[in-house]
Design a protein around this motif. Sequence first.
Motif, short mmCIF file in Angstrom:
data_model
loop_
_atom_site.label_atom_id
_atom_site.label_comp_id
_atom_site.label_asym_id
_atom_site.label_seq_id
_atom_site.Cartn_x
_atom_site.Cartn_y
_atom_site.Cartn_z
N GLN A 75 1.72 -11.59 -2.99
CA GLN A 75 2.29 -11.49 -4.34
C GLN A 75 3.56 -10.64 -4.31
OE1 GLN A 75 -0.55 -10.13 -7.22
NE2 GLN A 75 0.89 -10.17 -8.89
N ALA A 76 3.55 -9.54 -3.58
CA ALA A 76 4.73 -8.67 -3.48
C ALA A 76 5.89 -9.39 -2.80
CB ALA A 76 4.39 -7.39 -2.72
N ILE A 77 5.57 -10.17 -1.78
CA ILE A 77 6.61 -10.94 -1.08
C ILE A 77 7.21 -11.99 -2.01
CG2 ILE A 77 7.02 -12.61 0.78
CD1 ILE A 77 4.95 -10.94 2.43
N ASP A 78 6.35 -12.68 -2.75
CA ASP A 78 6.83 -13.70 -3.70
C ASP A 78 7.75 -13.09 -4.75
OD1 ASP A 78 5.46 -15.69 -2.39
OD2 ASP A 78 3.76 -15.70 -3.79
N GLN A 79 7.42 -11.86 -5.16
CA GLN A 79 8.21 -11.18 -6.20
C GLN A 79 9.38 -10.39 -5.60
OE1 GLN A 79 5.69 -8.84 -8.72
NE2 GLN A 79 4.35 -10.57 -9.19
N LYS A 80 9.54 -10.47 -4.27
CA LYS A 80 10.64 -9.81 -3.56
C LYS A 80 10.63 -8.30 -3.76
CE LYS A 80 13.38 -13.88 -3.07
NZ LYS A 80 12.37 -14.61 -2.38
N ILE A 81 9.45 -7.70 -3.74
CA ILE A 81 9.31 -6.25 -3.83
C ILE A 81 9.35 -5.71 -2.41
CG2 ILE A 81 7.79 -4.36 -4.54
CD1 ILE A 81 6.55 -6.33 -6.59
N VAL A 82 10.19 -4.69 -2.17
CA VAL A 82 10.37 -4.16 -0.81
C VAL A 82 10.25 -2.64 -0.79
CG1 VAL A 82 11.82 -6.07 -0.02
CG2 VAL A 82 12.88 -4.10 -1.08
N GLY A 83 10.14 -2.10 0.42
CA GLY A 83 10.15 -0.66 0.63
C GLY A 83 8.96 0.06 0.03
N GLU A 84 9.22 1.25 -0.46
CA GLU A 84 8.18 2.10 -1.04
C GLU A 84 7.56 1.43 -2.27
OE1 GLU A 84 5.73 5.28 -0.71
OE2 GLU A 84 7.38 4.83 0.64
N ALA A 85 8.35 0.68 -3.01
CA ALA A 85 7.83 -0.02 -4.19
C ALA A 85 6.76 -1.03 -3.78
CB ALA A 85 8.95 -0.71 -4.94
N ARG A 86 6.95 -1.68 -2.61
CA ARG A 86 5.95 -2.64 -2.14
C ARG A 86 4.64 -1.94 -1.81
NH1 ARG A 86 7.03 -6.94 2.64
NH2 ARG A 86 8.30 -7.85 0.99
N LYS A 87 4.75 -0.79 -1.14
CA LYS A 87 3.55 -0.03 -0.77
C LYS A 87 2.79 0.39 -2.03
CE LYS A 87 3.81 2.98 2.61
NZ LYS A 87 4.06 4.22 3.37
N ASP A 88 3.50 0.89 -3.02
CA ASP A 88 2.87 1.29 -4.28
C ASP A 88 2.27 0.09 -5.00
OD1 ASP A 88 3.62 3.91 -3.77
OD2 ASP A 88 5.41 3.80 -5.03
N PHE A 89 2.99 -1.03 -4.98
CA PHE A 89 2.49 -2.24 -5.63
C PHE A 89 1.18 -2.69 -5.01
CE2 PHE A 89 2.06 -6.83 -5.81
CZ PHE A 89 2.20 -7.08 -7.15
N ILE A 90 1.10 -2.70 -3.69
CA ILE A 90 -0.11 -3.16 -3.01
C ILE A 90 -1.28 -2.23 -3.30
CG2 ILE A 90 -1.16 -3.55 -0.74
CD1 ILE A 90 1.63 -4.54 0.17
N LYS A 91 -1.02 -0.92 -3.28
CA LYS A 91 -2.08 0.04 -3.61
C LYS A 91 -2.61 -0.19 -5.02
CE LYS A 91 -0.48 3.80 -0.67
NZ LYS A 91 0.10 5.14 -0.66
N THR A 92 -1.71 -0.37 -5.96
CA THR A 92 -2.10 -0.58 -7.35
C THR A 92 -2.79 -1.92 -7.52
OG1 THR A 92 -0.21 0.74 -8.04
CG2 THR A 92 -1.25 -0.60 -9.72
N CYS A 93 -2.24 -2.94 -6.92
CA CYS A 93 -2.77 -4.30 -7.06
C CYS A 93 -4.17 -4.41 -6.48
CB CYS A 93 -1.83 -5.27 -6.35
SG CYS A 93 -2.40 -6.96 -6.29
N ALA A 94 -4.38 -3.85 -5.29
CA ALA A 94 -5.68 -3.96 -4.64
C ALA A 94 -6.71 -3.04 -5.28
CB ALA A 94 -5.55 -3.66 -3.15
#
Length: 103
Positions: A75-94
Amino acid sequence: MKFPSATVAASLVCLIIAPVFAAQTTPSAAPAETVPVPATKRVACLATTQSLKGQDRRDQLQLCMAQARVDCLKQAIDQKIVGEARKDFIKTCAGSSDGTAQR
């Protein structure tokens, strides 16, 4: 007969102008920034492993959470989220609230 036509004209003006004002006051959300519901995937994993006991439960919970993190990464890749924002997104999402999503 002038009075009814003035009322009709005023009503038409209100019908035309009201949607314009409504459109200006409605806040718009950025389509690229989807905020996931916290802990949904973790709660789902806990629910699916509830009937299991011991090592089977731990194994299935670990597999489920790993799959949840992979889904969030996609989902983060599809939304083009990168870097620290991606790490935070995955933590929150999961749904990993203690920051152990990448273990």
